[in-house]
Write a protein that holds these residues in place. Structure first.
Motif, PDB file in Angstrom:
ATOM      1  N   GLY A 271      12.169  -1.604  14.786  1.00  0.00           N
ATOM      2  CA  GLY A 271      11.842   0.031  13.997  1.00  0.00           C
ATOM      3  C   GLY A 271      10.303   0.022  12.974  1.00  0.00           C
ATOM      4  O   GLY A 271      10.866   1.651  12.448  1.00  0.00           O
ATOM      5  N   THR A 272       9.619  -0.846  13.042  1.00  0.00           N
ATOM      6  CA  THR A 272       8.772  -1.223  11.848  1.00  0.00           C
ATOM      7  C   THR A 272       7.766  -0.206  12.581  1.00  0.00           C
ATOM      8  O   THR A 272       7.139  -0.216  13.724  1.00  0.00           O
ATOM      9  CB  THR A 272       8.064  -2.543  11.287  1.00  0.00           C
ATOM     10  N   VAL A 273       6.854   0.024  11.694  1.00  0.00           N
ATOM     11  CA  VAL A 273       5.063   1.305  12.653  1.00  0.00           C
ATOM     12  C   VAL A 273       4.586  -0.353  11.483  1.00  0.00           C
ATOM     13  O   VAL A 273       4.085  -0.482  10.067  1.00  0.00           O
ATOM     14  CB  VAL A 273       5.099   2.033  11.679  1.00  0.00           C
ATOM     15  N   ILE A 274       3.407  -0.707  12.058  1.00  0.00           N
ATOM     16  CA  ILE A 274       2.283  -1.572  11.372  1.00  0.00           C
ATOM     17  C   ILE A 274       1.218  -0.909  11.358  1.00  0.00           C
ATOM     18  O   ILE A 274       0.567  -0.547  12.109  1.00  0.00           O
ATOM     19  CB  ILE A 274       2.289  -3.032  12.226  1.00  0.00           C
ATOM     20  N   ASP A 275       0.545  -0.518   9.331  1.00  0.00           N
ATOM     21  CA  ASP A 275      -0.559  -0.141   9.186  1.00  0.00           C
ATOM     22  C   ASP A 275      -1.751  -0.769   9.491  1.00  0.00           C
ATOM     23  O   ASP A 275      -1.708  -2.070   8.711  1.00  0.00           O
ATOM     24  CB  ASP A 275      -0.577   1.109   8.068  1.00  0.00           C
ATOM     25  N   VAL A 276      -2.529  -0.180   9.865  1.00  0.00           N
ATOM     26  CA  VAL A 276      -3.704  -1.341  10.395  1.00  0.00           C
ATOM     27  C   VAL A 276      -4.934  -0.353  10.194  1.00  0.00           C
ATOM     28  O   VAL A 276      -5.588  -0.084  11.601  1.00  0.00           O
ATOM     29  CB  VAL A 276      -3.978  -2.163  12.018  1.00  0.00           C
ATOM     30  N   ASN A 277      -5.655  -0.055   8.754  1.00  0.00           N
ATOM     31  CA  ASN A 277      -6.272   0.765   8.530  1.00  0.00           C
ATOM     32  C   ASN A 277      -7.490   0.575   7.907  1.00  0.00           C
ATOM     33  O   ASN A 277      -7.318   1.624   7.411  1.00  0.00           O
ATOM     34  CB  ASN A 277      -5.705   1.905   8.548  1.00  0.00           C
ATOM     35  N   GLY A 278      -7.308  -0.249   7.135  1.00  0.00           N
ATOM     36  CA  GLY A 278      -8.620  -0.690   5.724  1.00  0.00           C
ATOM     37  C   GLY A 278      -8.248  -0.160   4.958  1.00  0.00           C
ATOM     38  O   GLY A 278      -8.907  -0.359   4.118  1.00  0.00           O
ATOM     39  N   GLY A 279      -7.280   0.226   4.575  1.00  0.00           N
ATOM     40  CA  GLY A 279      -6.274   1.385   3.372  1.00  0.00           C
ATOM     41  C   GLY A 279      -6.408   2.066   2.986  1.00  0.00           C
ATOM     42  O   GLY A 279      -6.344   3.179   2.091  1.00  0.00           O
ATOM     43  N   LEU A 280      -7.061   3.219   4.354  1.00  0.00           N
ATOM     44  CA  LEU A 280      -6.201   4.332   4.994  1.00  0.00           C
ATOM     45  C   LEU A 280      -5.469   5.445   4.376  1.00  0.00           C
ATOM     46  O   LEU A 280      -5.617   5.867   3.921  1.00  0.00           O
ATOM     47  CB  LEU A 280      -7.282   4.715   6.253  1.00  0.00           C
ATOM     48  N   LEU A 281      -4.475   3.914   4.157  1.00  0.00           N
ATOM     49  CA  LEU A 281      -2.748   4.698   4.354  1.00  0.00           C
ATOM     50  C   LEU A 281      -2.426   3.938   3.434  1.00  0.00           C
ATOM     51  O   LEU A 281      -1.997   3.004   4.250  1.00  0.00           O
ATOM     52  CB  LEU A 281      -2.003   5.395   5.166  1.00  0.00           C
ATOM     53  N   ILE A 282      -1.965   3.853   1.838  1.00  0.00           N
ATOM     54  CA  ILE A 282      -1.058   2.869   1.062  1.00  0.00           C
ATOM     55  C   ILE A 282      -0.476   3.668   0.824  1.00  0.00           C
ATOM     56  O   ILE A 282      -0.593   4.728   0.055  1.00  0.00           O
ATOM     57  CB  ILE A 282      -2.361   2.421   0.111  1.00  0.00           C
TER      58      ILE A 282
END
Length: 250
Positions: free
Chosen positions: A239-250
């Motif tokens: 049920g998780t969402v892993i963010d892989v965005n270089g810090g775009l969304l912190i």
């Protein structure tokens, strides 16, 4: 990571992140079912990974629900997927909301959300019976916040993928089937890189200024978190969402 061989179905396998993920899964020893509408690219990838593992190809457009049902019905026994990666979708059309209409939204949902549900509903029954499964859905940074690269309809569709992921994770947790999403930021796949180069230099600089690491991500970087969620070690992550965005969304 544990190297117990599994059968992995990769939807949208023939290009970008999913093609590299397929190579990584093959190196890990997993049996592969590669599904894509691009027959030529699918054949090329299958020939490459066949040197490492057993592989089957399904040349079908997953938005064609009836054809998809027929193709996935052929997967039984050892070919029933224990890992499902829903990597189809995308939209690089930059358009303001004033240029959108209902048909635009319907198209985006059909390309980015409906295929996720289709693949899940067809593959999950076997996972439930087996008492094991890993499902990974592709959302995007846009589905978590907003997009520099697309439009409101795409963002809405990818946000819907997050909601779908969480509900299905809740329902399947008692059966040892995990369901997670990865929300990639701007990754320099061939498709994104082409759209990126078409943008004026000033726009590129403006976008990069919003990414703390100051660059687009690489395909290899995008694959890493997906590969983890496909592993046995991810059994307590659902049920998780892993963010892989270089810090775009912190």
């Amino acid at each position: 990571m544990t190297a117990t061989p599994r059968t992995a179905l990769v939807v949208g396998a023939a290009g970008g992140i999913c093609a590299e993920l397929s190579r990584a899964l093959a190196r890990r020893g997993d049996r592969l079912v590669l599904l894509d509408s691009d027959g030529a690219a699918l054949k090329e990838l299958a020939g490459e990974v066949a040197e490492l593992t057993e592989v089957r190809t399904l040349n079908v457009d997953i938005t064609d629900v009836r054809s998809t049902e027929e193709q996935l019905a052929t997967l039984s026994g050892g070919w029933a997927p224990q890992i499902l990666v829903n990597g189809v979708g995308g939209d690089t059309r930059v358009a303001p909301v004033t240029d959108l209409d209902e048909a635009f939204l319907t198209e985006s949902l059909a390309r980015n959300v409906v295929p996720v549900l289709t693949a899940i509903r067809l593959c999950v029954p076997a996972m439930r019976r087996a008492g094991y499964g890993r499902v990974v859905n592709f959302s995007s940074a846009g589905g978590r916040t907003y997009s520099h690269f697309s439009n409101a309809a795409y963002v809405a569709a990818k946000a819907a993928v997050v909601g779908l992921t969480k509900q299905v994770a809740y329902e399947l947790a008692p059966f040892r089937v995990t369901v997670n999403a990865v929300a990639h930021g701007p990754i320099a796949t061939e498709r994104i890189a082409t759209a990126w180069e078409r943008r004026p230099a000033a726009e590129r600089e403006q976008v990069l200024s919003k990414i703390p690491v100051g660059r687009l991500g690489t395909v290899a970087e995008a694959v890493g978190s997906v590969l983890y969620l496909c592993s046995e070690e991810a059994g307590y992550t659902t049920g998780t969402v892993i963010d892989v965005n270089g810090g775009l969304l912190i």
